[in-house]
Design a protein around this motif. Structure first.
Motif, PDB file in Angstrom:
ATOM      1  N   GLY A 198     -69.079  26.374  54.102  1.00 14.54           N
ATOM      2  CA  GLY A 198     -67.683  26.032  53.858  1.00 14.54           C
ATOM      3  C   GLY A 198     -66.871  25.959  55.130  1.00 14.54           C
ATOM      4  N   VAL A 199     -67.084  26.913  56.053  1.00 14.27           N
ATOM      5  CA  VAL A 199     -66.359  26.900  57.319  1.00 14.27           C
ATOM      6  C   VAL A 199     -66.767  25.695  58.161  1.00 14.27           C
ATOM      7  CG1 VAL A 199     -65.977  28.143  59.484  1.00 14.27           C
ATOM      8  CG2 VAL A 199     -66.020  29.391  57.326  1.00 14.27           C
ATOM      9  N   ALA A 200     -68.081  25.386  58.175  1.00 13.39           N
ATOM     10  CA  ALA A 200     -68.556  24.227  58.940  1.00 13.39           C
ATOM     11  C   ALA A 200     -67.977  22.923  58.389  1.00 13.39           C
ATOM     12  CB  ALA A 200     -70.080  24.168  58.917  1.00 13.39           C
ATOM     13  N   LEU A 201     -67.819  22.845  57.078  1.00 14.31           N
ATOM     14  CA  LEU A 201     -67.194  21.663  56.481  1.00 14.31           C
ATOM     15  C   LEU A 201     -65.761  21.509  56.981  1.00 14.31           C
ATOM     16  CD1 LEU A 201     -67.566  19.373  54.336  1.00 14.31           C
ATOM     17  CD2 LEU A 201     -66.543  20.960  52.679  1.00 14.31           C
ATOM     18  N   ALA A 202     -65.037  22.645  57.044  1.00  9.06           N
ATOM     19  CA  ALA A 202     -63.666  22.605  57.551  1.00  9.06           C
ATOM     20  C   ALA A 202     -63.632  22.229  59.031  1.00  9.06           C
ATOM     21  CB  ALA A 202     -62.991  23.961  57.332  1.00  9.06           C
ATOM     22  N   ILE A 203     -64.559  22.777  59.816  1.00 12.73           N
ATOM     23  CA  ILE A 203     -64.611  22.435  61.242  1.00 12.73           C
ATOM     24  C   ILE A 203     -64.856  20.940  61.419  1.00 12.73           C
ATOM     25  CG2 ILE A 203     -65.900  22.746  63.392  1.00 12.73           C
ATOM     26  CD1 ILE A 203     -66.469  25.613  62.518  1.00 12.73           C
ATOM     27  N   GLY A 204     -65.816  20.400  60.662  1.00 14.43           N
ATOM     28  CA  GLY A 204     -66.109  18.977  60.773  1.00 14.43           C
ATOM     29  C   GLY A 204     -64.917  18.116  60.403  1.00 14.43           C
ATOM     30  N   LEU A 205     -64.223  18.488  59.328  1.00 14.61           N
ATOM     31  CA  LEU A 205     -63.064  17.713  58.885  1.00 14.61           C
ATOM     32  C   LEU A 205     -61.951  17.752  59.934  1.00 14.61           C
ATOM     33  CD1 LEU A 205     -61.711  16.105  56.601  1.00 14.61           C
ATOM     34  CD2 LEU A 205     -60.902  18.288  55.669  1.00 14.61           C
ATOM     35  N   LEU A 206     -61.663  18.959  60.451  1.00 13.71           N
ATOM     36  CA  LEU A 206     -60.568  19.108  61.408  1.00 13.71           C
ATOM     37  C   LEU A 206     -60.928  18.514  62.765  1.00 13.71           C
ATOM     38  CD1 LEU A 206     -59.604  22.747  60.410  1.00 13.71           C
ATOM     39  CD2 LEU A 206     -58.194  20.708  60.051  1.00 13.71           C
ATOM     40  N   ALA A 207     -62.160  18.783  63.224  1.00 16.05           N
ATOM     41  CA  ALA A 207     -62.577  18.221  64.512  1.00 16.05           C
ATOM     42  C   ALA A 207     -62.677  16.702  64.433  1.00 16.05           C
ATOM     43  CB  ALA A 207     -63.914  18.817  64.934  1.00 16.05           C
ATOM     44  N   GLY A 208     -63.183  16.195  63.316  1.00 11.58           N
ATOM     45  CA  GLY A 208     -63.268  14.748  63.147  1.00 11.58           C
ATOM     46  C   GLY A 208     -61.893  14.101  63.116  1.00 11.58           C
ATOM     47  N   LEU A 209     -60.939  14.759  62.454  1.00 13.99           N
ATOM     48  CA  LEU A 209     -59.590  14.210  62.373  1.00 13.99           C
ATOM     49  C   LEU A 209     -58.913  14.227  63.735  1.00 13.99           C
ATOM     50  CD1 LEU A 209     -57.393  13.089  60.514  1.00 13.99           C
ATOM     51  CD2 LEU A 209     -56.636  15.443  60.116  1.00 13.99           C
ATOM     52  N   SER A 210     -59.001  15.355  64.449  1.00 15.94           N
ATOM     53  CA  SER A 210     -58.367  15.428  65.769  1.00 15.94           C
ATOM     54  C   SER A 210     -59.025  14.462  66.745  1.00 15.94           C
ATOM     55  CB  SER A 210     -58.432  16.859  66.311  1.00 15.94           C
ATOM     56  OG  SER A 210     -59.767  17.275  66.521  1.00 15.94           O
ATOM     57  N   GLY A 211     -60.363  14.363  66.701  1.00 21.34           N
ATOM     58  CA  GLY A 211     -61.056  13.440  67.591  1.00 21.34           C
ATOM     59  C   GLY A 211     -60.691  11.996  67.322  1.00 21.34           C
ATOM     60  N   ALA A 212     -60.613  11.614  66.030  1.00 23.13           N
ATOM     61  CA  ALA A 212     -60.267  10.233  65.690  1.00 23.13           C
ATOM     62  C   ALA A 212     -58.829   9.908  66.084  1.00 23.13           C
ATOM     63  CB  ALA A 212     -60.475  10.002  64.196  1.00 23.13           C
ATOM     64  N   LEU A 213     -57.910  10.846  65.852  1.00 20.90           N
ATOM     65  CA  LEU A 213     -56.520  10.600  66.212  1.00 20.90           C
ATOM     66  C   LEU A 213     -56.346  10.529  67.729  1.00 20.90           C
ATOM     67  CD1 LEU A 213     -54.657  12.876  63.638  1.00 20.90           C
ATOM     68  CD2 LEU A 213     -54.694  10.375  63.697  1.00 20.90           C
ATOM     69  N   CYS A 214     -57.027  11.422  68.456  1.00 19.54           N
ATOM     70  CA  CYS A 214     -56.943  11.366  69.920  1.00 19.54           C
ATOM     71  C   CYS A 214     -57.533  10.060  70.445  1.00 19.54           C
ATOM     72  CB  CYS A 214     -57.676  12.561  70.530  1.00 19.54           C
ATOM     73  SG  CYS A 214     -56.820  14.148  70.332  1.00 19.54           S
ATOM     74  N   GLY A 215     -58.661   9.625  69.872  1.00 13.53           N
ATOM     75  CA  GLY A 215     -59.249   8.359  70.286  1.00 13.53           C
ATOM     76  C   GLY A 215     -58.338   7.180  69.995  1.00 13.53           C
ATOM     77  N   ALA A 216     -57.678   7.202  68.828  1.00 13.22           N
ATOM     78  CA  ALA A 216     -56.765   6.114  68.483  1.00 13.22           C
ATOM     79  C   ALA A 216     -55.550   6.107  69.411  1.00 13.22           C
ATOM     80  CB  ALA A 216     -56.321   6.253  67.028  1.00 13.22           C
ATOM     81  N   LEU A 217     -55.053   7.296  69.773  1.00 12.56           N
ATOM     82  CA  LEU A 217     -53.925   7.354  70.700  1.00 12.56           C
ATOM     83  C   LEU A 217     -54.320   6.851  72.086  1.00 12.56           C
ATOM     84  CD1 LEU A 217     -52.289  10.752  69.670  1.00 12.56           C
ATOM     85  CD2 LEU A 217     -51.281   8.472  69.440  1.00 12.56           C
ATOM     86  N   LEU A 218     -55.539   7.174  72.535  1.00 14.28           N
ATOM     87  CA  LEU A 218     -56.005   6.612  73.805  1.00 14.28           C
ATOM     88  C   LEU A 218     -55.981   5.090  73.774  1.00 14.28           C
ATOM     89  CD1 LEU A 218     -59.116   8.761  74.867  1.00 14.28           C
ATOM     90  CD2 LEU A 218     -56.926   8.615  76.044  1.00 14.28           C
ATOM     91  N   GLN A 219     -56.427   4.527  72.657  1.00 14.84           N
ATOM     92  CA  GLN A 219     -56.483   3.077  72.531  1.00 14.84           C
ATOM     93  C   GLN A 219     -55.090   2.455  72.536  1.00 14.84           C
ATOM     94  OE1 GLN A 219     -59.104   0.756  71.826  1.00 14.84           O
ATOM     95  NE2 GLN A 219     -60.609   2.299  72.415  1.00 14.84           N
ATOM     96  N   THR A 220     -54.171   3.057  71.799  1.00 18.43           N
ATOM     97  CA  THR A 220     -52.872   2.414  71.604  1.00 18.43           C
ATOM     98  C   THR A 220     -51.874   2.728  72.716  1.00 18.43           C
ATOM     99  OG1 THR A 220     -52.190   4.291  70.199  1.00 18.43           O
ATOM    100  CG2 THR A 220     -53.114   2.356  69.100  1.00 18.43           C
TER     101      THR A 220
END
Length: 463
Positions: A372-394
């Motif tokens: 359960g904790v790993a699922l939360a880590i993946g969701l949060l890390a994936g969200l922060s990574g995707a948003l940071c990557g999108a901000l780099l692009q834009t």
């Protein structure tokens, strides 16, 4: 000499990226290349184990990281100078030729570890230019309002490649040994080349107004006032940098092609551009801290934790699968929504919450709670990574995007992996709990930086 700013051609106005054939061709090429990469590393590790000792095999697997880390900043310059599409096509062609050549040699002889080490070095050198170009390419196949969705689609492609690549590599080894697996990897990489050739490029829109203005960047980056080569560049339809004379007129100004500078000057200009940008500079620091705190615990640390708790290989596999599922769900969310409000704040909050979950992972009572904790880590890390990557692009000016991607990649692919042996040694000295908590603090500092810098905290993705 002047250049003509051409209108976008990659997609019809208002068409979402997941329905755009041009974007889907790019995504197909990227996915095929990533699956080929996964198959390649399975084949390389198997061939290295069969040809030498475990320590020699580990050296072969690690040797590609050295040229990649040392040359990636130069790779960003190459991507910006020659255009990311041309660089990605050339890189995939070289990688394909190298892998198929080794496959052919292995079919007829057993050259030994030296050939595998040489192939790994070639891959590392090519990756140093391939990765910055891959990061710069989405801005030229879709509009700025679709870059966040493309980032989510790219995340899904990476997850799919990780899931599909290992079984395909194992199948290739089972059917015909390392030679067959290398041949399969080369063919998968080859699929990406015609798809990339069919992708149409568009004139990327300037990011002036998001973060640092052109006038701000010029004032901070110029060696001498009025030096035309220090003015941030845009690119024409061929991908060649073209100077914006003033910057106050934004994207509508017709740029002029500057006199070519040296590669070293381009590199210095790119670093000054990042340093003077009110969003990109703290964003890259936040990404660096997040990666440094994340990589060690979730790689070598997790294996040591599973061994200490008696979870076994199956328990560790469930934890890893839960993390992957969470990261995939985050990528799917961004691909579906296309954007999220208050992206800077949301990414920072996800990074902070994810760091808390990383620290908690070392103290969960059993494998079920760890899943359960790993699922939360993946969701949060994936969200922060995707948003940071999108901000780099834009947030990046298109003419600097290769160098921006290279600087961010240096941390993720060059510095962060160095934390893995340090994490293993620290766990041996102090145990899993303190080390996981210390790593969580480092990761959380990235969120603190993102929340503490006003321009990054208030950064938004285009709608």
């Amino acid at each position: 000499m002047t250049t003509t700013v051409v209108p976008p051609v990659a997609q019809a106005p208002g068409r979402p990226a997941h329905r755009d054939g041009n974007v889907l061709r790019w995504l197909g090429a990227y996915t095929a290349s990533m699956i080929g990469d996964n198959v390649f590393y399975i084949a390389l590790s198997w061939a290295a184990v069969q040809s030498g000792t475990p320590s020699q095999a580990g050296l072969v697997m690690a040797v590609s990281a050295v040229p990649r880390a040392l040359l990636m900043l130069g790779g960003g310059v190459v991507a910006d100078r020659f255009g990311p599409r041309r660089v990605v096509i050339g890189s995939d062609a070289v990688r394909c030729a190298a892998v198929l050549t080794v496959a052919a040699l292995l079919f007829v002889a057993s050259p030994g570890l030296w050939l595998l080490a040489l192939l790994a070095v070639v891959f590392g050198i090519v990756d140093a230019v391939f990765m910055p170009a891959v990061g710069a390419l989405p801005a030229r196949v879709t509009g700025r309002d679709q870059l966040a969705r493309v980032q989510g689609m790219r995340g899904l492609a990476v997850r799919f490649a990780n899931v599909a690549g290992a079984p395909l590599g194992g199948l290739g080894v089972a059917l015909g040994g390392s030679a067959t697996a290398f041949a399969l990897a080369g063919l998968l990489i080859a699929v990406s080349v015609p798809l990339l050739i069919s992708v149409r490029m568009r004139e990327p829109v300037s990011a002036v107004g998001d973060g640092a203005s052109t006038a701000d960047v010029v004032a901070d980056a110029a060696d001498t006032p009025g030096d035309p080569e220090d003015v941030p560049a845009r690119v024409d339809e061929s991908g060649t940098p073209a100077r914006v004379p003033d910057g106050r007129d934004g994207p509508a100004a017709a740029p002029e092609r500057p006199a070519p500078g040296t590669a070293w000057r381009d590199l210095r200009d790119g670093l000054r551009y990042i340093r003077g940008h009110r969003v990109l500079a703290p964003l890259i620091v936040a990404i660096a801290l997040g990666d440094l705190g994340f990589v060690g615990p979730l790689n070598v640390g997790l294996a040591l934790l599973a061994d200490q708790r008696g979870w076994g290989a199956s328990g560790m596999g469930l934890v890893v699968a839960a993390f992957g599922a969470g990261a995939g769900a985050a990528a799917l969310l961004l691909a579906w929504r296309g954007t999220l409000p208050r992206a800077g704040s949301a990414g920072a909050a996800a990074l902070l919450c994810g760091s808390v979950a990383i620290g908690a992972l070392a103290y969960v009572p059993g494998v079920g709670a760890a899943v359960g904790v790993a699922l939360a880590i993946g969701l949060l890390a994936g969200l922060s990574g995707a948003l940071c990557g999108a901000l780099l692009q834009t947030q990046s000016e298109p003419a600097y995007l290769g160098r921006v991607t290279a600087v961010a990649g240096i941390v993720s692919l060059g510095l962060a992996p160095l934390s893995m042996p340090l994490t293993a040694a620290a766990i041996g000295w102090w145990g899993t709990g303190p080390v996981f908590v210390a790593s969580a603090v480092v990761c959380g500092l990235g969120g603190v930086v993102a929340l503490g810098v006003r321009d990054l905290r208030r950064a938004e993705l285009p709608r």
